[in-house]
Design a protein around this motif. Structure first.
Motif, short mmCIF file in Angstrom:
data_model
loop_
_atom_site.label_atom_id
_atom_site.label_comp_id
_atom_site.label_asym_id
_atom_site.label_seq_id
_atom_site.Cartn_x
_atom_site.Cartn_y
_atom_site.Cartn_z
N ASP A 183 0.74 -1.31 -0.01
CA ASP A 183 -0.12 -0.17 0.00
C ASP A 183 0.91 1.33 -0.09
O ASP A 183 2.11 1.18 -0.10
CB ASP A 183 -0.82 0.02 0.97
N GLU A 184 0.31 2.50 0.16
CA GLU A 184 0.97 3.55 0.11
C GLU A 184 1.81 3.66 1.10
O GLU A 184 3.00 4.33 1.07
CB GLU A 184 -0.14 4.86 0.09
N ALA A 185 1.64 3.24 2.38
CA ALA A 185 2.66 3.24 3.32
C ALA A 185 3.83 2.57 3.21
O ALA A 185 5.12 2.98 3.40
CB ALA A 185 2.12 2.51 4.67
N ASP A 186 4.03 1.41 2.42
CA ASP A 186 5.06 0.62 1.88
C ASP A 186 5.81 1.44 1.15
O ASP A 186 6.88 1.51 1.07
CB ASP A 186 4.77 -0.55 1.37
N LEU A 187 5.08 2.33 -0.01
CA LEU A 187 5.86 3.15 -0.82
C LEU A 187 6.60 4.32 -0.29
O LEU A 187 7.77 4.73 -0.54
CB LEU A 187 4.77 3.76 -1.84
N ARG A 188 5.95 4.93 0.86
CA ARG A 188 6.50 5.98 1.46
C ARG A 188 7.68 5.24 2.35
O ARG A 188 8.88 5.89 2.51
CB ARG A 188 5.47 6.42 2.69
N LEU A 189 7.74 4.14 2.92
CA LEU A 189 8.99 3.37 3.60
C LEU A 189 9.72 3.29 2.52
O LEU A 189 11.18 3.69 2.91
CB LEU A 189 8.37 2.00 4.03
N LEU A 190 9.82 2.83 1.35
CA LEU A 190 10.79 2.73 0.49
C LEU A 190 11.53 4.15 -0.05
O LEU A 190 12.37 4.04 -0.33
CB LEU A 190 10.11 1.82 -0.93
#
Length: 142
Positions: free
Chosen positions: A39-46
């Motif tokens: 999700d978007e949280a994973d994208l932010r993490l990356l």
């Protein structure tokens, strides 16, 4: 989103994402059909990981920032462990800069000594030409 979509949006490869997953930096969630789901949280993490790596942090140094994001903090650098990593990296950079300044000073001193020798050997005259110099080689060919 699936792994390929996440990789494309993060500007990386699926292989890299699987590696991050194996290192425990990226959560491994699966949807009903067994595909990895992000999700978007994973994208932010990356994006946080990529930014830190652009700053010269190694992958392990990104872990406190990832954990901070995963703990629900809006920024990965608002936790004490993240701040400690920043401080450590800044100290490393300061040390590196000090070494570079020392080397620069030594090279500048060596250049000054060499220029004095050249001036003493050829007072007021033209600088000596190297046989391999492109300007000298063109003159010989003319």
């Amino acid at each position: 989103m699936r792994i390929g979509e996440l990789a494309a949006q993060a500007g990386t490869t699926t292989r890299t994402l699987r590696y991050y997953e194996s290192r425990g930096l990226l959560p491994a969630r699966r949807n009903g059909n067994g595909y990895r789901a992000y999700d978007e949280a994973d994208l932010r993490l990356l994006r946080q990981i990529r930014t830190l790596q652009d700053f010269g942090f190694d992958l392990e140094q990104t872990r406190p920032f990832v954990e901070c994001l995963q703990a629900g903090h809006p920024e990965g650098d608002s936790c004490p462990a993240s701040l400690d990593v920043y401080r450590g990296r800044l100290a490393e950079l300061d040390e590196c800069l000090a070494r570079l300044h020392e080397v620069r000073d030594r090279v500048a001193a060596q250049l000054a000594r060499a220029e004095l020798r050249v001036e003493a050997e050829h007072p007021g005259g033209p600088e000596p030409h190297c046989e391999l110099s492109t300007n000298h080689a063109k003159t010989k060919e003319s």
